[in-house]
Design a protein around this motif. Structure first.
Motif, PDB file in Angstrom:
ATOM      1  N   ASP A  29       0.874  -1.176   0.000  1.00  0.00           N
ATOM      2  CA  ASP A  29       0.000   0.000   0.000  1.00  0.00           C
ATOM      3  C   ASP A  29       0.912   1.227   0.000  1.00  0.00           C
ATOM      4  OD1 ASP A  29      -1.747   2.086   0.524  1.00  0.00           O
ATOM      5  OD2 ASP A  29      -2.915   0.991   2.009  1.00  0.00           O
ATOM      6  N   ASN A  30       1.266   1.684  -1.191  1.00  0.00           N
ATOM      7  CA  ASN A  30       2.193   2.810  -1.310  1.00  0.00           C
ATOM      8  C   ASN A  30       1.646   4.074  -0.662  1.00  0.00           C
ATOM      9  OD1 ASN A  30       2.630   1.044  -3.989  1.00  0.00           O
ATOM     10  ND2 ASN A  30       4.573   1.980  -3.375  1.00  0.00           N
ATOM     11  N   GLU A  31       0.357   4.304  -0.810  1.00  0.00           N
ATOM     12  CA  GLU A  31      -0.248   5.507  -0.237  1.00  0.00           C
ATOM     13  C   GLU A  31      -0.112   5.512   1.282  1.00  0.00           C
ATOM     14  OE1 GLU A  31      -4.612   7.755  -0.068  1.00  0.00           O
ATOM     15  OE2 GLU A  31      -4.208   6.224  -1.599  1.00  0.00           O
ATOM     16  N   PHE A  32      -0.300   4.345   1.903  1.00  0.00           N
ATOM     17  CA  PHE A  32      -0.163   4.237   3.354  1.00  0.00           C
ATOM     18  C   PHE A  32       1.271   4.531   3.796  1.00  0.00           C
ATOM     19  CE2 PHE A  32       1.187   1.502   6.888  1.00  0.00           C
ATOM     20  CZ  PHE A  32       0.388   2.015   7.909  1.00  0.00           C
ATOM     21  N   ILE A  33       2.241   3.945   3.118  1.00  0.00           N
ATOM     22  CA  ILE A  33       3.648   4.145   3.494  1.00  0.00           C
ATOM     23  C   ILE A  33       4.044   5.607   3.330  1.00  0.00           C
ATOM     24  CG2 ILE A  33       6.033   3.559   2.885  1.00  0.00           C
ATOM     25  CD1 ILE A  33       4.988   0.757   2.126  1.00  0.00           C
ATOM     26  N   ASP A  34       3.634   6.213   2.226  1.00  0.00           N
ATOM     27  CA  ASP A  34       3.971   7.626   1.994  1.00  0.00           C
ATOM     28  C   ASP A  34       3.278   8.534   3.005  1.00  0.00           C
ATOM     29  OD1 ASP A  34       5.581   6.885  -0.085  1.00  0.00           O
ATOM     30  OD2 ASP A  34       4.212   7.530  -1.665  1.00  0.00           O
ATOM     31  N   ARG A  35       2.080   8.159   3.429  1.00  0.00           N
ATOM     32  CA  ARG A  35       1.395   8.959   4.456  1.00  0.00           C
ATOM     33  C   ARG A  35       2.192   8.948   5.753  1.00  0.00           C
ATOM     34  NH1 ARG A  35      -1.727   7.857   8.821  1.00  0.00           N
ATOM     35  NH2 ARG A  35      -3.257   9.431   9.455  1.00  0.00           N
ATOM     36  N   ARG A 125      13.854   4.255   8.360  1.00  0.00           N
ATOM     37  CA  ARG A 125      13.298   3.372   9.398  1.00  0.00           C
ATOM     38  C   ARG A 125      11.768   3.438   9.425  1.00  0.00           C
ATOM     39  NH1 ARG A 125      16.946   3.788  14.821  1.00  0.00           N
ATOM     40  NH2 ARG A 125      18.084   5.552  13.917  1.00  0.00           N
ATOM     41  N   VAL A 126      11.224   4.608   9.173  1.00  0.00           N
ATOM     42  CA  VAL A 126       9.764   4.710   9.097  1.00  0.00           C
ATOM     43  C   VAL A 126       9.238   3.933   7.893  1.00  0.00           C
ATOM     44  CG1 VAL A 126       7.840   6.303   8.709  1.00  0.00           C
ATOM     45  CG2 VAL A 126       9.607   6.865  10.387  1.00  0.00           C
ATOM     46  N   LEU A 134       1.988  -3.151   7.397  1.00  0.00           N
ATOM     47  CA  LEU A 134       1.129  -3.799   6.404  1.00  0.00           C
ATOM     48  C   LEU A 134       0.950  -5.274   6.732  1.00  0.00           C
ATOM     49  CD1 LEU A 134       2.441  -2.249   3.058  1.00  0.00           C
ATOM     50  CD2 LEU A 134       0.450  -1.552   4.406  1.00  0.00           C
ATOM     51  N   LEU A 135       2.001  -5.908   7.241  1.00  0.00           N
ATOM     52  CA  LEU A 135       1.892  -7.305   7.665  1.00  0.00           C
ATOM     53  C   LEU A 135       1.044  -7.417   8.930  1.00  0.00           C
ATOM     54  CD1 LEU A 135       2.722 -10.303   7.572  1.00  0.00           C
ATOM     55  CD2 LEU A 135       4.771  -9.663   8.873  1.00  0.00           C
ATOM     56  N   LEU A 136       1.290  -6.566   9.910  1.00  0.00           N
ATOM     57  CA  LEU A 136       0.582  -6.666  11.188  1.00  0.00           C
ATOM     58  C   LEU A 136      -0.916  -6.464  11.032  1.00  0.00           C
ATOM     59  CD1 LEU A 136       3.031  -4.745  13.562  1.00  0.00           C
ATOM     60  CD2 LEU A 136       2.750  -7.229  13.313  1.00  0.00           C
ATOM     61  N   ARG A 137      -1.303  -5.553  10.152  1.00  0.00           N
ATOM     62  CA  ARG A 137      -2.742  -5.298  10.036  1.00  0.00           C
ATOM     63  C   ARG A 137      -3.480  -6.454   9.377  1.00  0.00           C
ATOM     64  NH1 ARG A 137      -3.090  -0.126   5.849  1.00  0.00           N
ATOM     65  NH2 ARG A 137      -2.906  -1.268   3.875  1.00  0.00           N
ATOM     66  N   GLU A 138      -2.764  -7.356   8.717  1.00  0.00           N
ATOM     67  CA  GLU A 138      -3.386  -8.590   8.211  1.00  0.00           C
ATOM     68  C   GLU A 138      -3.869  -9.470   9.363  1.00  0.00           C
ATOM     69  OE1 GLU A 138      -4.035  -9.628   5.179  1.00  0.00           O
ATOM     70  OE2 GLU A 138      -2.937  -8.208   3.911  1.00  0.00           O
ATOM     71  N   PHE A 139      -3.317  -9.249  10.561  1.00  0.00           N
ATOM     72  CA  PHE A 139      -3.688 -10.030  11.738  1.00  0.00           C
ATOM     73  C   PHE A 139      -4.431  -9.186  12.775  1.00  0.00           C
ATOM     74  CE2 PHE A 139      -0.137 -12.065   9.688  1.00  0.00           C
ATOM     75  CZ  PHE A 139      -0.491 -13.403   9.697  1.00  0.00           C
ATOM     76  N   GLY A 140      -4.920  -8.015  12.352  1.00  0.00           N
ATOM     77  CA  GLY A 140      -5.695  -7.176  13.243  1.00  0.00           C
ATOM     78  C   GLY A 140      -4.887  -6.466  14.302  1.00  0.00           C
TER      79      GLY A 140
END
Length: 382
Positions: A29-35, A125-126, A134-140
């Motif tokens: 999710d490029n938009e999420f990372i750039d945000r 680092r961010v 992105l990985l963590l949100r796959e598991f809530g």
């Protein structure tokens, strides 16, 4: 094993994050990372550099058709303010920076040290931490970093745990200083302005909260694999962080045990949640016991010192002849506690993701989800 490295200088061509051990099948999710990169550049009290940079993460390796491959991932954040070859050496080291110790250690220039030790490096680092999220949100699993103290001013820590992470994030994102209590923004801005007028700087305290964690990330079995130790090391390695506490932290040393440890209850209605129904009326442990997550929210705080570069510099010496002078001055912020909240959130997220992969395997997302579900079913039977 999930790990990452960064490369690049503050005014070099780019910053690089190389992430190894990231599972296949995670949608980028490029938009999420750039945000998240933009949030790192924000907050009241930042300097002119943030107006020059428009941080964006380009994926150079490890991604195909918008999904991770399981191979090493390289992300690049280009520096618009690239001018390294035109910059001159500093003659006088700045107190509080790596200038003097680094120049002596490497028998080289102050410039070479300050360009790499600069907090500009945290953009990489961010980016790595946002990828981990992105990985963590796959598991809530949700993370949030916010400011709870600005200098000597406490800011709205009390009500934070009564909010969901999405609700707390909405409040934080309305705040000019990234606090969960935007009503204090005006007072905080005036405080920062007063320090700027005096040629001084401000630090503060950040809190990071992680919700949705299962039991058993980390381990008690070996000292260097305890999750609280890994988190402390990752956070202390962020520029200007001088202290880390988890849960009640230092206050736990001042109270009797009956006022520190969290009683254990059981609520069958929550048996299918990550806490498996084991609930606590308090969370003084901050979600970690014996080096492992215990099903409660992770609560971690970090103390950031004031920025070392002062418009009214402290005493220093000219290294060529050891004559006393005021320290050199490089363009800087007055207060970067808001940015630090974003940075610490993302280094915490990366360590949580690493512990998650260690527990559930990391070849592919689909395999991780199957193992996670199997563990939850077996743990409920326990």
């Amino acid at each position: 094993m999930l790990r990452y490295w960064t490369a690049g200088e503050s005014h070099g061509k780019a910053l690089i994050a190389l992430v190894d051990g990231f599972p296949a099948g995670v949608t980028i999710d490029n938009e999420f990372i750039d945000r998240e990169l933009r949030l790192r550049q924000g907050g009241y009290g930042r300097g002119g550099r943030q107006k020059l940079e428009q941080d964006h993460a380009d994926f150079l390796t490890g991604v195909w058709q918008g999904s991770t491959l399981g191979s090493p991932i390289t992300m690049q954040v280009v520096n618009n303010d690239y001018k390294l070859e035109r910059l001159k050496e500093l003659e006088r080291p700045r107190p509080g920076h790596a200038d003097l110790t680094g120049a002596i250690k490497y028998l080289g220039s102050i410039r070479g040290v300050l360009e790499r030790s600069s907090a500009r490096e945290t953009a990489a680092r961010v980016a790595a931490g946002a990828l981990a999220r992105l990985l963590l949100r796959e598991f809530g699993i949700e993370t949030l970093g916010y400011v709870v103290e600005l200098g000597q001013m406490p800011i709205g820590r009390g009500d934070t745990l009564n909010l969901t992470v999405p609700d707390a994030r909405e409040l934080r994102d309305q705040s000019s200083i990234y606090a969960v209590d935007p009503s204090m923004d005006k007072e905080a801005e005036q405080y920062i302005d007063r320090m700027a007028d005096e040629g001084d700087t401000l630090g503060g305290v950040i809190e990071v909260r992680v919700d949705g964690l299962p039991f058993g990330l980390g381990t008690h079995a070996q000292w260097d694999r305890k999750l609280d130790g890994k988190l402390a090391q990752a956070v202390m390695a962020v520029q200007a962080i001088k202290g880390v506490e988890i849960g009640m932290g230092f206050e736990a040393a001042r109270r009797p045990g009956s006022q520190v440890h969290d009683p254990i209850h059981y609520d069958a209605a929550q048996a299918h949640s990550p806490n498996l129904g084991y609930v606590r009326p308090t969370n003084n442990a901050g979600g970690l016991e014996g080096g492992m997550t215990n099903g409660q929210s992770l609560i971690l705080r970090a103390a950031k010192k004031p920025i070392s570069t002062l418009r009214k510099p402290l005493d220093s010496i000219r290294m060529a002849d050891k004559v006393s002078h005021r320290a050199s001055y490089e363009r800087s912020d007055v207060c970067a506690i808001s940015a630090a909240a974003i940075i610490v959130e993302h280094v915490v997220a990366f360590e949580i993701a690493a512990a998650f992969i260690e527990k559930f395997g990391g070849d592919s997302l689909v395999e991780m989800k199957a193992r996670y579900q199997l563990f939850q079913e077996m743990a409920r039977g326990r």
